[in-house]
Design a protein around this motif. Sequence first.
Motif, short mmCIF file in Angstrom:
data_model
loop_
_atom_site.label_atom_id
_atom_site.label_comp_id
_atom_site.label_asym_id
_atom_site.label_seq_id
_atom_site.Cartn_x
_atom_site.Cartn_y
_atom_site.Cartn_z
N GLN A 172 10.14 -13.77 -23.45
CA GLN A 172 8.94 -14.15 -22.72
C GLN A 172 8.41 -12.92 -21.96
O GLN A 172 9.14 -11.95 -21.75
CB GLN A 172 9.26 -15.27 -21.73
N PRO A 173 7.15 -12.95 -21.54
CA PRO A 173 6.62 -11.83 -20.75
C PRO A 173 7.43 -11.60 -19.48
O PRO A 173 8.03 -12.55 -18.94
CB PRO A 173 5.19 -12.27 -20.42
N PRO A 174 7.49 -10.40 -18.98
CA PRO A 174 8.24 -10.11 -17.75
C PRO A 174 7.74 -10.95 -16.58
O PRO A 174 6.55 -11.29 -16.50
CB PRO A 174 7.96 -8.62 -17.51
N ALA A 175 8.67 -11.28 -15.69
CA ALA A 175 8.33 -12.04 -14.48
C ALA A 175 8.40 -11.11 -13.28
O ALA A 175 9.41 -10.42 -13.08
CB ALA A 175 9.30 -13.21 -14.31
N TYR A 176 7.33 -11.09 -12.49
CA TYR A 176 7.28 -10.24 -11.30
C TYR A 176 7.37 -11.11 -10.06
O TYR A 176 6.67 -12.12 -9.95
CB TYR A 176 5.97 -9.44 -11.27
N GLU A 177 8.19 -10.69 -9.13
CA GLU A 177 8.39 -11.45 -7.90
C GLU A 177 8.28 -10.52 -6.69
O GLU A 177 8.91 -9.46 -6.66
CB GLU A 177 9.76 -12.13 -7.88
N GLN A 178 7.48 -10.93 -5.74
CA GLN A 178 7.42 -10.19 -4.47
C GLN A 178 8.56 -10.69 -3.61
O GLN A 178 8.53 -11.79 -3.08
CB GLN A 178 6.08 -10.41 -3.77
N THR A 179 9.60 -9.89 -3.48
CA THR A 179 10.79 -10.32 -2.75
C THR A 179 10.69 -10.10 -1.26
O THR A 179 11.43 -10.71 -0.48
CB THR A 179 12.04 -9.60 -3.30
N ALA A 180 9.79 -9.20 -0.85
CA ALA A 180 9.60 -8.95 0.59
C ALA A 180 8.30 -8.19 0.78
O ALA A 180 7.76 -7.59 -0.15
CB ALA A 180 10.78 -8.16 1.17
N ARG A 181 7.84 -8.24 2.02
CA ARG A 181 6.65 -7.48 2.40
C ARG A 181 6.84 -7.06 3.85
O ARG A 181 7.22 -7.87 4.70
CB ARG A 181 5.38 -8.31 2.26
N SER A 182 6.60 -5.79 4.12
CA SER A 182 6.76 -5.29 5.48
C SER A 182 5.58 -4.40 5.83
O SER A 182 4.67 -4.19 5.03
CB SER A 182 8.07 -4.50 5.60
N GLY A 183 5.57 -3.89 7.06
CA GLY A 183 4.49 -3.02 7.50
C GLY A 183 3.30 -3.81 8.01
O GLY A 183 3.22 -5.04 7.84
N PRO A 184 2.33 -3.14 8.61
CA PRO A 184 1.14 -3.80 9.14
C PRO A 184 0.22 -4.29 8.04
O PRO A 184 0.32 -3.83 6.89
CB PRO A 184 0.46 -2.69 9.96
N ASP A 185 -0.68 -5.22 8.36
CA ASP A 185 -1.57 -5.80 7.37
C ASP A 185 -2.45 -4.76 6.70
O ASP A 185 -2.80 -4.88 5.52
CB ASP A 185 -2.46 -6.87 8.01
N HIS A 186 -2.85 -3.72 7.45
CA HIS A 186 -3.76 -2.73 6.87
C HIS A 186 -3.03 -1.71 6.01
O HIS A 186 -3.67 -0.93 5.29
CB HIS A 186 -4.54 -2.01 7.98
N ALA A 187 -1.69 -1.71 6.04
CA ALA A 187 -0.91 -0.77 5.22
C ALA A 187 0.40 -1.42 4.82
O ALA A 187 1.48 -0.99 5.21
CB ALA A 187 -0.67 0.53 5.97
N PRO A 188 0.34 -2.48 4.01
CA PRO A 188 1.56 -3.22 3.67
C PRO A 188 2.48 -2.44 2.74
O PRO A 188 2.05 -1.59 1.96
CB PRO A 188 1.01 -4.46 2.97
N VAL A 189 3.78 -2.73 2.86
CA VAL A 189 4.78 -2.18 1.96
C VAL A 189 5.33 -3.35 1.14
O VAL A 189 5.87 -4.30 1.71
CB VAL A 189 5.91 -1.49 2.74
N PHE A 190 5.19 -3.27 -0.16
CA PHE A 190 5.61 -4.36 -1.04
C PHE A 190 6.98 -4.07 -1.66
O PHE A 190 7.28 -2.93 -2.01
CB PHE A 190 4.60 -4.58 -2.16
N HIS A 191 7.79 -5.12 -1.79
CA HIS A 191 9.08 -5.06 -2.47
C HIS A 191 8.94 -5.96 -3.70
O HIS A 191 8.76 -7.17 -3.56
CB HIS A 191 10.21 -5.57 -1.58
#
Length: 229
Positions: A172-191
């Motif tokens: 099946q096509p790859p599954a992507y999951e956002q496991t965490a998010r940090s940092g301020p709203d104007h400069a988010p850091v995605f996991h």
Amino acid sequence: MRPGADIQAFMGRLGYEFAQPELLIRALTHGSIATATRPDNQRLEFLGDRVLGLVMAEALFKADKAAQEGQLAPRYNTLVRGETCAAVARDIGLGDVLKLGRSEMMSGGRRKDALLADAMEAVLAAIYLDGGFSAAEQVILRLWATRLASIDDDPRDAKTALQEWAQAHGMQPPAYEQTARSGPDHAPVFHITVRLDDGSMADAKGAGTKRSIEQEAAQKLLSRLEGGQ
């Protein structure tokens, strides 16, 4: 209408002097600050997308007379996609002159790929309306020159390449999951974690757009799979 010093400086970076600066002002106006008497750039964005597409299609067609449609199409997609338009916009400091509402400005709108890409296309439409197709073509070919010259034979993005790998191996096509998010709203850091049916996975973390971090995760996993790790 006499444009301000910031707009004059931007025209210098753009390499085009507008006879009707109001077209450029409209191209730089985001919906968050638009009014009934100050329209946003959405209509121009629609037109600019088509102008860019025609210029890129013709440039690729002329540059490689032996290339087949299957080779030209992915090159074209790479050159006109939003990430590329946003990168060109950054090259010329377009974000510095974007007209944004306060909330959009506070949330980092000047750095957002989507806003930069839309505004870049709108600016190209403004040039087309102001000076005709030839003027727009000259600007596009100059701003995209390095990318045109270095376009790969197989310029698929990592997410597309990983999906094709998975399909070729009966998954099946790859599954992507956002496991965490940090940092301020104007400069988010995605996991981001990407997984395949067989349990293969890779993680990526970073600032920027969520899509760009997904691309990084996909590239990590693809490198492992193709390297036999």
